[in-house]
Scaffold this active site. Structure first.
Site, PDB file in Angstrom:
ATOM      1  N   LEU A  53     -83.811  -0.925 -23.314  1.00 48.34           N
ATOM      2  CA  LEU A  53     -83.135  -1.713 -24.333  1.00 48.34           C
ATOM      3  C   LEU A  53     -83.252  -3.173 -23.924  1.00 48.34           C
ATOM      4  CD1 LEU A  53     -79.840   0.321 -24.954  1.00 48.34           C
ATOM      5  CD2 LEU A  53     -81.872   0.252 -26.412  1.00 48.34           C
ATOM      6  N   ASP A  54     -83.421  -4.065 -24.905  1.00 44.63           N
ATOM      7  CA  ASP A  54     -83.492  -5.491 -24.600  1.00 44.63           C
ATOM      8  C   ASP A  54     -82.233  -5.933 -23.860  1.00 44.63           C
ATOM      9  OD1 ASP A  54     -85.862  -5.530 -25.973  1.00 44.63           O
ATOM     10  OD2 ASP A  54     -85.006  -6.360 -27.817  1.00 44.63           O
ATOM     11  N   LYS A  55     -82.331  -7.044 -23.163  1.00 51.03           N
ATOM     12  CA  LYS A  55     -81.210  -7.549 -22.376  1.00 51.03           C
ATOM     13  C   LYS A  55     -79.971  -7.768 -23.228  1.00 51.03           C
ATOM     14  CE  LYS A  55     -80.094 -11.147 -18.972  1.00 51.03           C
ATOM     15  NZ  LYS A  55     -80.586 -12.340 -18.252  1.00 51.03           N
TER      16      LYS A  55
ATOM     17  N   THR B 107     -79.285  -6.184 -26.070  1.00 49.99           N
ATOM     18  CA  THR B 107     -78.994  -5.000 -26.877  1.00 49.99           C
ATOM     19  C   THR B 107     -78.046  -4.083 -26.115  1.00 49.99           C
ATOM     20  OG1 THR B 107     -81.137  -5.094 -27.995  1.00 49.99           O
ATOM     21  CG2 THR B 107     -79.995  -2.992 -28.042  1.00 49.99           C
TER      22      THR B 107
ATOM     23  N   HIS C 101     -89.480  -5.158 -28.420  1.00 55.49           N
ATOM     24  CA  HIS C 101     -88.730  -5.846 -29.484  1.00 55.49           C
ATOM     25  C   HIS C 101     -89.004  -5.247 -30.869  1.00 55.49           C
ATOM     26  CE1 HIS C 101     -87.265  -8.712 -26.684  1.00 55.49           C
ATOM     27  NE2 HIS C 101     -88.314  -9.507 -26.643  1.00 55.49           N
TER      28      HIS C 101
END
Length: 243
Positions: A104-106, A108, A187
């Site tokens: 997961l993105d930082k 998110t 992303h």
């Protein structure tokens, strides 16, 4: 498959190899009721009864941890400049060699699975497995039926072409998108929304396959999964009727 006694105990979170070696040499460890003082002695993890000071060591071949990932933490095993999801775990779990199965993105939040089971992670993440992940996205503009149709047909963003996805919105609030994808590219969700002119303000993963984020877990909290929950990963659930 037989393995060294000290390695087995360390892999089960009992202590470091150095610590368990001291316990073994000190006579604190038995195998099938017999004290063993050689850390290099071989044991069969699935059949031998190993005890530390009379306490049986329960054998777990793999560990599966559900985490409610918070913002600002990297989905990585280590990083010299930022905190990672492994930093949120106690030492005995970090020692098991866990890794995040899918990132997961930082910025998110939401459901993240950490495990040492590489085969399960590969099966879960492979696009051909069609394990859909459900995300809840807060957007800067309301969604339209045309947006939902574009997701169903597959989205292009620059040179990227994303597989068809399921998109709907929360009842009465078209600025909250519910999107299901079975890929996991860099992303991806944010770029798919950008392709239809929407900016993602907040993003949370709610479900992987049929496994839902435990509502009792606050951001940064975690718990181990039960066997029945692991199998839920490979059962599919739809969000709701698409727009």
């Amino acid at each position: 498959m037989a393995e060294r006694l000290d390695k087995f105990l360390a892999s089960q979170g009992e202590g470091s190899r150095k610590d368990v070696g001291k316990w073994i040499r000190g006579g604190r460890v038995t195998v099938n009721g017999v004290p063993v003082r050689d850390p290099g002695s071989k044991v069969e993890p699935e059949s031998d009864v190993v005890e530390v000071e009379g306490r049986p060591v329960s054998y777990q071949k793999h560990v599966y941890v559900m985490m409610h990932k918070p913002k600002g933490v990297l989905s990585a095993t280590e990083d010299a400049r930022a905190s990672t999801v492994l930093d949120l775990l106690p030492e005995e779990l970090r020692r098991r060699g866990l890794f995040p199965a899918g990132r997961l993105d930082k910025d998110t939040t939401g459901l993240l699975l950490l495990t040492d089971d590489g085969a399960l992670a590969h099966r879960m993440l492979a696009p051909k497995s069609h394990v859909y992940k459900l995300y809840r996205a807060q957007l800067d503009a309301p969604l339209t039926r045309e947006d939902c149709q574009a997701f169903r047909e597959g989205i292009s963003w620059g040179e990227e072409r994303y597989a068809p996805a399921r998109l709907s919105w929360e009842e009465g609030n078209p600025r909250i998108g519910l999107v299901e994808i079975h890929e996991g590219r860099f992303h991806q969700v944010k770029r798919m929304f950008q392709a239809v002119g929407k900016q993602v303000l907040e993003l949370e993963r709610l479900r992987i396959g049929g496994l839902e984020l435990d509502p009792a877990l606050r951001e940064g909290q975690y718990r181990q999964l039960e066997d029945a929950e692991i199998s839920q990963i490979f059962t599919q659930q739809n969000t709701r009727k698409q727009k």
